[in-house]
Design an enzyme around this catalytic site. Structure first.
Site, mmCIF file in Angstrom:
data_model
loop_
_atom_site.group_PDB
_atom_site.id
_atom_site.type_symbol
_atom_site.label_atom_id
_atom_site.label_comp_id
_atom_site.label_asym_id
_atom_site.label_seq_id
_atom_site.Cartn_x
_atom_site.Cartn_y
_atom_site.Cartn_z
ATOM 1 N N THR A 72 0.933 -1.314 -0.066
ATOM 2 C CA THR A 72 -0.024 -0.076 0.061
ATOM 3 C C THR A 72 0.692 1.419 0.001
ATOM 4 O O THR A 72 0.716 2.109 -0.629
ATOM 5 C CB THR A 72 -0.916 0.132 1.361
ATOM 6 O OG1 THR A 72 -1.648 -1.289 1.030
ATOM 7 C CG2 THR A 72 -1.860 1.372 1.428
ATOM 8 N N ASN A 150 -5.888 -9.050 -7.933
ATOM 9 C CA ASN A 150 -5.998 -9.845 -6.745
ATOM 10 C C ASN A 150 -7.415 -10.486 -6.827
ATOM 11 O O ASN A 150 -7.646 -11.503 -6.206
ATOM 12 C CB ASN A 150 -6.095 -8.788 -5.566
ATOM 13 C CG ASN A 150 -6.898 -7.669 -5.723
ATOM 14 O OD1 ASN A 150 -7.022 -6.847 -6.571
ATOM 15 N ND2 ASN A 150 -7.865 -7.163 -4.541
ATOM 16 N N CYS A 326 -13.128 -5.497 -2.777
ATOM 17 C CA CYS A 326 -11.835 -5.370 -2.388
ATOM 18 C C CYS A 326 -11.518 -5.140 -1.062
ATOM 19 O O CYS A 326 -10.426 -4.961 -0.740
ATOM 20 C CB CYS A 326 -11.265 -4.333 -3.392
ATOM 21 S SG CYS A 326 -10.007 -5.038 -4.309
HETATM 22 N N1 PLP Z 1 -2.064 -4.246 -4.266
HETATM 23 C C1 PLP Z 1 -2.947 -5.245 -4.683
HETATM 24 C C2 PLP Z 1 -3.122 -5.665 -5.855
HETATM 25 C C3 PLP Z 1 -3.084 -5.981 -3.412
HETATM 26 O O1 PLP Z 1 -3.628 -7.421 -3.509
HETATM 27 C C4 PLP Z 1 -2.647 -5.552 -1.973
HETATM 28 C C5 PLP Z 1 -2.949 -6.466 -0.975
HETATM 29 O O2 PLP Z 1 -3.990 -7.107 -0.813
HETATM 30 C C6 PLP Z 1 -2.050 -4.641 -1.988
HETATM 31 C C7 PLP Z 1 -1.711 -3.610 -2.996
HETATM 32 C C8 PLP Z 1 -1.404 -3.864 -0.698
HETATM 33 O O3 PLP Z 1 -0.440 -4.606 -0.128
HETATM 34 P P1 PLP Z 1 -0.156 -4.569 1.612
HETATM 35 O O4 PLP Z 1 -0.946 -5.682 1.967
HETATM 36 O O5 PLP Z 1 1.334 -5.106 1.353
HETATM 37 O O6 PLP Z 1 -0.204 -3.311 1.899
#
Ligand code: PLP
Length: 401
Positions: A72, A150, A326
Site C-alpha cells: 500500500t 487480486n 476489494c
Molecule cells: N495491491 C494489491 C493488488 C493487493 O492485492 C494488495 C494487498 O492485498 C495491496 C496492493 C496492498 O499490499 P499490502 O497488504 O502490502 O499493503
C-alpha cells in the site's frame, strides 16, 4: 483433519526458510542499519543483500529498490511521489479494477486538484491498449495499471501499456503486489518506471514492501525524517522483515518456473472436476491470461449464496474468500471489479476466490472439489443468505486483499 488454506491472494504463510533467515535479526543481530559500528554494519550488509535479492526478482539494479512499510505504501509513494514532482495541475490514468491502495490514493489526489481517468476493462478484466492511447493527454503525469488482479487473477499486457505510456512521455507504474514472484517481470525489457511489491504475498513477512524506481526517475518522498532509503522512505529499516523479503524473493525467483506448472495443474484439475460435478460453476477472469494459482468462480443462479458457501467451507476446514469487494469493510456491496467487468449487481456479489500457494497439495485439491460439490448441492437458492442477520458477521470476512 488439518485445515486447507486456499486464500493466498489475501496473504501467504511464511516459508520456513524465510523464517530461519529472519530469526537472527529478531534476536542477537539487532543493530540499526544506519549505525557505523559492527552491529550496524552487519544490519546494513543484510539489508543490502536483501535489496539485491528483491532487485533480481525484477532484473532491476539493487539501487533501484526502495523498501517501504507495505505494498500500500509503495503504491502511495509511486502516485503521490510522481505527482508532487511536477508543477501545475496533473492528470493520472488508472484502471477501474485497481486495489484500494491505488483507487483511494487517486481519490486523495483528485481532492488536491489532480484529474483522474479510470480506464474500463472487458468482461475478462483486461485493459485495452487503445483505451489507454485515447486517454493519454499532454499533462498526463503517470499511468498506473495493476500487473495482475487480486480479485480475478487476470494478468494485464503491462509491457504494451508501458510502451504506449512511455511514447507519450508519462511515467508508467504497475502495482505488481499480486504478480510479483508469480509471473516473470523484467524491468530491463519493459518500459516500467515504478513497480510495487509486497513480501507477504510471496511467502514473506507482512508489513514490508518495495517500490522499484527506475534510475533517473524523479519522485518525491511522502514520509519525511532521517533520509533512509535514499531519502525516499525515512524510518529505521525493519531489518528482519527486509531480510525475509529478500529470501522470499530469491526463493520465488528460483522456483517460479516449476511452481507455475504445478499450480496451474492444480488449478486446472479443480476446473476439470467441477465441470463434471458442479456444472453451474463458471470461471471469472481471463481463461489463460491469469495468475497460475488463481481461480475465481461464480455459480450460475446461486451467486447470492457465495458468502454462505465460503462460510460452510470455512466450517469444514477450508479457507477461501468471497469476492464481495476489494475491501472487507464494504463486503455487502457488489465488487467494483466485477461491475467494471460488466456483471450485474447480483452476480457482482457472487464470486468465490480460490488462490493456491506453495504448500498446497493435490490431496487438498481433491478434498476441496469433493466438499464443494457436496455443499453446493445443499444450498437453498430460495434463501437470501446475504441479508441474514445471523450471517452478517461471516459475510464481512470477504475478499479484503
Ligand atoms: N495491491 C494489491 C493488488 C493487493 O492485492 C494488495 C494487498 O492485498 C495491496 C496492493 C496492498 O499490499 P499490502 O497488504 O502490502 O499493503
Amino acid at each position: 483433519m488439518s485445515r486447507i488454506y486456499f486464500d493466498h491472494s489475501a496473504t501467504t504463510p511464511l516459508d520456513p526458510r524465510v523464517l530461519d533467515a529472519m530469526l537472527p535479526f529478531l534476536a542477537d543481530t539487532f543493530g540499526n542499519a544506519s549505525s557505523h559500528h559492527a552491529e550496524g554494519r552487519k544490519a546494513r550488509e543484510a539489508v543490502e543483500t536483501a535489496r539485491a535479492q528483491v532487485a533480481a526478482l525484477l532484473n532491476a539494479d539493487a539501487n533501484e529498490i526502495v523498501f517501504t512499510g507495505s505494498g500500500t505504501e509503495a503504491d502511495n509513494l509511486a502516485l503521490i511521489g510522481a505527482v508532487r514532482t511536477s508543477i501545475g495541475p496533473d492528470h493520472v490514468i488508472t484502471s477501474s479494477i485497481e486495489h484500494a491502495a491505488i483507487l483511494e490514493t487517486c481519490r486523495y489526489l483528485e481532492e488536491t486538484g489532480v484529474s483522474v481517468t479510470h480506464l474500463p476493462v472487458d468482461s475478462d478484466g483486461l485493459v485495452d491498449t487503445l483505451d489507454l492511447e485515447a486517454a493519454l493527454r499532454p499533462d498526463t503525469r503517470i499511468v498506473s495499471i495493476m500487473a495482475a488482479s487480486n480479485l480475478v487473477g487476470t494478468v494485464q499486457p503491462i509491457q504494451e501499456l508501458a510502451e504506449i505510456t512511455n511514447e507519450h512521455g508519462a511515467l508508467f507504474h504497475t502495482d505488481a503486489v499480486q504478480a510479483g514472484g508469480k509471473i516473470p517481470i523484467d524491468v530491463k525489457t519493459a518500459a516500467i518506471d515504478l513497480l510495487s511489491l509486497s513480501a507477504h504475498k510471496l511467502h514473506g513477512p507482512k508489513g514490508i514492501g518495495a517500490l522499484f524506481v527506475r534510475r533517473g526517475v524523479k519522485i518525491s518522498p511522502i514520509v519525511f525524517g532521517g533520509g533512509q532509503e535514499r531519502g525516499l522512505r525515512s524510518a529505521t529499516e525493519n531489518v528482519a522483515a527486509i531480510v525475509g523479503f529478500g529470501v522470499a524473493a530469491e526463493i520465488a525467483r528460483q522456483e517460479m518456473d516449476a511452481e507455475t506448472v504445478r499450480l496451474r495443474n492444480l488449478r486446472e484439475k479443480i476446473v476439470r472436476v467441477l465441470a463434471q460435478t458442479v456444472p453451474q460453476a463458471y470461471v471469472i477472469g481471463h481463461p489463460e491470461k491469469r495468475l497460475p494459482g488463481h481461480l475465481s468462480l461464480g455459480f450460475a443462479g446461486q451467486e447470492v449464496l457465495a458468502g454462505r458457501l465460503v462460510q460452510l467451507l470455512d466450517e469444514a476446514g477450508i479457507a477461501v474468500s468471497a469476492g464481495s469487494a476489494c475491501n472487507a469493510h464494504h463486503a455487502d456491496k457488489p465488487s467494483h471489479v466485477l461491475l467494471a467487468m460488466g456483471f450485474d449487481a447480483e452476480r457482482a456479489r457472487g464470486l468465490v476466490r480460490i488462490t493456491l500457494g506453495r504448500f498446497n497439495t493435490e490431496a487438498e485439491v481433491d478434498r476441496f472439489v469433493d466438499l464443494l460439490a457436496a455443499l453446493i448441492g445443499q444450498l437453498d437458492p430460495d434463501l437470501d443468505w446475504t441479508t441474514s442477520a445471523q450471517l452478517a458477521g461471516p459475510l464481512l470476512a470477504g475478499t479484503s486483499a
